[in-house]
Design an enzyme around this catalytic site. Structure first.
Site, short mmCIF file in Angstrom:
data_model
loop_
_atom_site.label_atom_id
_atom_site.label_comp_id
_atom_site.label_asym_id
_atom_site.label_seq_id
_atom_site.Cartn_x
_atom_site.Cartn_y
_atom_site.Cartn_z
CD GLU A 167 -1.32 -2.33 2.32
OE1 GLU A 167 -2.04 -2.70 2.89
OE2 GLU A 167 -0.17 -2.61 2.12
CB CYS A 227 -1.15 0.20 5.11
SG CYS A 227 0.57 -0.20 4.79
#
Length: 162
Positions: free
Chosen positions: A66, A97
């Site tokens: 991510e 994330c």
């Protein structure tokens, strides 16, 4: 948070298509010996960022799929603000994330497999409910869950056999 069964047919079709792109990124990570997590960021029906885990290769704890997809999307758009974008990721984002998704102003997260030990979208924590800075992220879970789990299982089977 919605389950894959609660999204409309059109949303399911697009979600499946972009989740397949995330799975391709996860397969790249698997070939490199990384935990096979892949991510893509989509805005206006186009992929603006891609990433797969590179923690071992880079020797950096923050090199999650991510995070690398956020960087790629920022380079592509020329802006760190990713308003109106959707993050597709094969595994439920961790707290780091998900925090970055809030900072980037991601509108929606779609993920495949839940992560009971570290998932921040309801599994190990509910950071997605926090509405940090007044921003809310819509979360859809379980899209291509089986395929995402199979990728993880293949990685851990290989690891045990090595």
């Amino acid at each position: 948070m919605t389950d894959k069964s609660e999204t409309g047919a059109e949303g399911c079709e697009a979600d499946g298509r972009f989740m397949r792109d995330a799975l391709e990124e996860g397969e790249r990570a698997l070939r490199l010996g990384e935990v096979p997590v892949g991510a893509v960021i989509v805005r206006d029906a186009a992929i603006i960022g891609r990433g797969h885990n590179e923690v071992e290769r880079r020797r950096v704890a923050t090199a999650h799929a991510e995070m690398l997809a956020f960087e790629a999307a920022a380079r592509e758009t020329g802006d760190w603000r990713l308003d109106g974008s959707t993050l597709y990721v094969t595994v439920e984002p961790c707290h780091m994330c998900l925090g970055a998704a809030y900072l980037c102003r991601i509108a929606r997260i779609v993920f495949g497999a839940s992560q009971p030990r570290t998932g921040a979208c309801g599994s190990a924590g509910d950071l997605h409910e926090a509405q940090i800075g007044g921003h809310r992220i819509e979360v859809t879970r379980g899209v291509l869950e089986k395929e995402s789990l199979l990728l993880l299982q293949e990685f851990f089977t290989r690891l045990r056999e090595a």
